[in-house]
Design an enzyme around this catalytic site. Structure first.
Site, PDB file in Angstrom:
ATOM      1  N   ASP A   1      -9.941  -3.551  -5.402  1.00  0.00           N
ATOM      2  CA  ASP A   1      -9.310  -2.726  -4.368  1.00  0.00           C
ATOM      3  C   ASP A   1      -9.892  -1.310  -4.408  1.00  0.00           C
ATOM      4  OD1 ASP A   1      -7.606  -1.396  -2.604  1.00  0.00           O
ATOM      5  OD2 ASP A   1      -5.838  -2.471  -3.291  1.00  0.00           O
TER       6      ASP A   1
ATOM      7  N   HIS B   1      -8.117  -4.870  -1.337  1.00  0.00           N
ATOM      8  CA  HIS B   1      -6.844  -4.402  -0.810  1.00  0.00           C
ATOM      9  C   HIS B   1      -6.129  -5.444   0.049  1.00  0.00           C
ATOM     10  CE1 HIS B   1      -4.159  -1.017  -0.336  1.00  0.00           C
ATOM     11  NE2 HIS B   1      -4.165  -1.125   0.973  1.00  0.00           N
TER      12      HIS B   1
ATOM     13  N   SER C   1       0.848  -1.188   0.000  1.00  0.00           N
ATOM     14  CA  SER C   1       0.000   0.000   0.000  1.00  0.00           C
ATOM     15  C   SER C   1       0.889   1.246   0.000  1.00  0.00           C
ATOM     16  CB  SER C   1      -0.961  -0.045   1.193  1.00  0.00           C
ATOM     17  OG  SER C   1      -1.980   0.903   1.061  1.00  0.00           O
TER      18      SER C   1
END
Length: 698
Positions: free
Chosen positions: A635, A670, A550
């Site tokens: 995501d 995610h 991320s």
């Protein structure tokens, strides 16, 4: 007709995405993005050419890793063997019940359970009750995740939110715990959290913004009524801020918390009168953040007002915003950060951070002396639902020590070990961890936590070294235990966490020095920490690897541009790599909320600074490390097309022939696969990639 051998040959050829010049406009300059066509914002499906490209990348990744399939299968088996399949969380007390989650052998998801008891212990004669059967609810779903659960004040009803796409779009649902009936009430498009009022019929929740998927208006739903008639309670006009709902420890108020990077506001509704208009408890002030809880007729407030690393104060119930009436409970300190607190009827517990390590104290009681543990150990407040509980929960762990959960008896001051996480086949005595301090190029000391298996590696310059990092949002990358990492350490890897600026390991100043116009400090710290580890002998210079996910993927991408020669390989998990384009587009989830993290590129200085480090914008015609890049098609935090575009441009521009792989989970978001065993396949894929590069794929 294409034969299987021909298909394999095609898959073994790296896919090159077509280039379609697209102008990304901004007030401060236009740029050409030749892979912008990979973007598709449809929340339910994607264009055929996008799916075709992603599937071609997946096929290529599978083909390149096919010779390692046996090792990948072995790693999955190893990691699964370290998971106690019939396991449960330690029960926690809440208003006459003890709650826990339990897994049965083979289950991907847990069941939510409870049993009657008093504040001291469970009633041994009472029968356990099944509240939420997640394995049954997940049956037939490609993805399933429970966001949050909340039992009504009278203990008879359950509210929960569930996500069945991986895009963090939840549906709020309800169940009668006495009859087992799941109510027809269903509120789609909500955020995870919710809060019950004391009438046991009204629930406060947050509707998602349909475009950004972030905080929308707060509504209240009355059980048994049509969700279309739900009443709007509050709507935040500033869309750069997040909104949350909760109940106070006292149960007297429902709290609506508004927060941002540099401000906060707290509003309340009496839980006994849920139809009452909201009241501002603590007004927002620029550069001031706070959180508040209520018990025993007073408010307790954690705030950074005139306190960089936060302080704790108490305030009268009806005058919480009157600073002259505040009483300091924990003063501001330069060397200690107040990270959180929990209210109990016997005192206030605080979690603090000193020199990158956390500790727990109970204010005003000798039993709450800070626990003296080695550096690199994480001591944290555990789940604490009922202020009248007889115990205070805390946890202790490290990179090599499985989590131990303790309950401190608040009357006697004696700690009780509730649970030591069982990790079958794991012997903690074989492993070691240590805290190092690496010098940065600008004179700072960067904390680095190192872990290794003592009979497989040592600081002799021979071991493969994996350096991981994050460094954003003020989130500290604590050296917690993972039952998966031994699969690398058993094969000789040293694993190091570089606690770079942008996190808050050394306080709020450490965070501020790694965001906005200081963001490059995060990247420099990671490189400097890696070099210090090599100088100290913790890795072989030709076997250095890096991993981040991320915002940690942004860290990886920037470091790859800055110091590609330092690393043999990198794993970038769901990486945020197209910084400027994303931050220019308010329709993308999280964009407006994060201008105060990265900067607002509509402003020239911020635009220029962000453009100078954005990984996607700075890919050059030079040699890069081998890379495995992962993403999820659904995501909502880092859209799939950022990693996809990054790989496409990297493949077109780089001059090396090192492996460059993109793996897209076509069913998840995610966090990857939702099941506890499903996710192991994704982790094992990353491990075989690293082990092969290190020459340790045996």
């Amino acid at each position: 007709m294409t034969s299987p051998s021909q298909m394999l040959q095609v898959a073994a050829t790296p896919p090159f995405a077509r280039q379609v010049p697209h102008t990304v406009k901004s007030p401060n300059g236009d740029r050409i993005d030749e892979y912008y066509w990979l973007r598709d914002d449809d929340p339910k499906t994607k264009r055929p050419e996008v799916i075709q490209y992603l599937e071609a990348e997946n096929a290529y990744t599978d083909a390149k890793l096919a010779p390692l399939a046996g090792l990948q299968k072995q790693l999955v088996a190893e990691m699964r063997a370290r998971i106690k399949e019939d396991d449960s969380t330690p029960p926690v007390y809440d208003r006459g019940w003890w709650y826990w989650r339990e897994f049965k052998a083979g289950d991907e998801y847990p069941r939510l359970m409870r049993q009657r008891g008093n504040a001291e212990r469970m009633d041994a004669k009472a029968k356990p009750e099944l509240l939420l059967d997640q394995p049954a609810l997940a049956k037939g779903q490609a993805y399933y995740r429970v966001g949050a659960t909340a039992v009504s004040p009278n203990g008879q009803l359950l509210a929960w939110t569930e996500d069945t796409t991986g895009r963090r779009i939840h549906t709020l649902r309800f169940k009668n715990l006495a009859t087992g009936q799941i109510y027809p009430d269903a509120v789609p498009g909500t955020l995870e959290g919710m809060a019950w009022a004391n009438d046991n019929r009204t629930v406060f929740y947050i509707l998602q913004d349909p475009v950004t998927l972030q905080s929308g208006p707060v509504y209240r739903h009355v059980l048994g009524t049509d969700a279309k008639s739900d009443v709007k309670v509050y709507e935040e006009a500033d869309k750069t801020l997040f909104v949350g709902v909760d109940r106070t420890a006292s149960g007297k108020y429902v709290v609506i918390g508004v927060r941002g990077t540099e401000t906060a506001e707290t509003l309340v509704v009496p839980a006994d009168k849920p139809a009452t208009p909201v009241k501002v408890l603590l007004k927002r002030r620029d550069k001031v953040r706070h959180s508040a809880d209520h018990l025993n007729g007073r408010w307790v407030i954690r705030t950074n007002e005139n306190a960089l690393n936060f302080k704790l104060v108490s305030a009268p119930e009806n005058a919480a915003d009157v600073r002259s009436l505040w009483r300091t409970l924990v003063p501001a300190r330069d060397q200690a950060t107040l990270e959180g607190f929990a209210l109990t009827t016997r005192g206030i517990a605080v979690e603090e951070r000193v020199n990158a390590d956390t500790r727990v104290r109970l204010l005003g009681q000798a039993a709450g002396k800070a626990l003296d543990l080695p550096a690199g150990t994480v001591v944290a407040l555990g789940e604490h639902r009922d202020p009248a509980a007889a115990h205070l929960r805390y946890t202790v762990t490290s990179m090599v020590q499985p989590t131990a959960t303790y309950d401190l008896h608040l009357k006697s001051g004696k700690p009780v070990l509730r649970k030591l996480r069982e990790v079958p086949g794991y012997d903690a005595k074989l492993y070691a961890t240590e805290r190092l301090w690496a010098p940065s190029r600008d004179g700072k000391r960067i904390p680095v936590t190192v872990a290794w298996r003592k009979d497989k590696a040592q600081a002799n310059g021979q071991a493969p070294l994996l350096v991981v990092g994050y460094g954003s949002y003020g989130y500290s990358y604590d050296p917690n235990f993972s039952s998966n990492r031994p699969s690398l350490m058993d094969r000789g890897f040293v694993i190091a966490i570089a606690h770079v600026r942008g996190g808050a390991e050394l306080g709020e100043g450490w965070y501020a020095d790694g965001r906005m116009m200081n963001k490059k400090n995060s990247f420099n710290d990671f490189v400097d920490a890696t070099q210090a580890l090599l100088k100290a002998g913790w890795g072989a210079p030709d076997k250095v690897f890096a991993n981040g996910g991320s915002a940690g993927g942004l860290l990886m991408g920037a470091v790859a541009n800055q110091a590609p020669q330092l690393y043999k390989g990198m794993v970038l998990d769901v990486p945020f790599v197209d910084v400027v384009t994303t931050m220019l587009d308010e329709s993308i989830p999280l964009t407006a909320n994060e201008w105060q993290q990265w900067g607002d590129p509509r402003e020239k200085p911020a635009y220029d600074y962000m453009l100078s480090y954005s990984p996607y914008d700075n890919i050059e015609a030079k040699a890069y490390p081998a890379m495995l890049v992962t993403t999820g098609l659904w995501d909502s935090q880092v859209q799939y097309y950022e990693p996809a575009k990054y790989v496409a441009r990297m493949r077109a521009r780089r001059t090396d022939s090192n492996p460059l792989l993109l793996a897209t989970n076509m069913k998840a978001g995610h966090g990857g696969a939702s099941g506890r065993f499903e996710i192991l396949n994704e982790i094992a894929r990353e491990y075989v990639f690293l082990l092969d590069l290190a020459g340790a794929a045996k």
